[in-house]
Write a protein that holds these residues in place. Structure first.
Motif: not given
Length: 89
Positions: A24-26, A33-34, A40-41, A73-75
């Motif tokens: 949920d936080a993601l 996210v930039s 890129t992701y 952070e995930y990406m």
């Protein structure tokens, strides 16, 4: 949308509320996210050979081994693993 789907699954189907909160936080932080990182992701994620990396990262969240604080952070970790510079922590 993928993070929302993972949150739903984690919360309702797997019975793991901690990982649901993380997903949920993601999902809530994707707008932060930039555009360069997101581009890129998405480009890497769309390649089938890289989906294993995403699956492994999601599994580590579901198992409680990793809890990224936001989508950035995930990406970044996904890209690091894809490029061979990632390390498990």
């Amino acid at each position: 949308m993928q993070f929302e789907a993972f949150a739903h699954y984690a919360g309702h189907e797997s019975g793991k509320p901690e990982s649901a909160y993380c997903f949920d936080a993601l999902a809530a932080s994707v707008d932060d996210v930039s555009s360069e990182l997101l581009e890129t992701y998405v480009g890497l994620f769309q390649k089938t050979e890289h989906r294993k990396i995403g699956s492994a990262l999601r599994q580590s969240i579901q198992q409680g081994l990793w809890s990224p604080k936001n989508a950035t952070e995930y990406m970044q970790r996904f890209i690091a693993f894809e490029s061979g510079t990632g390390a498990s922590s």
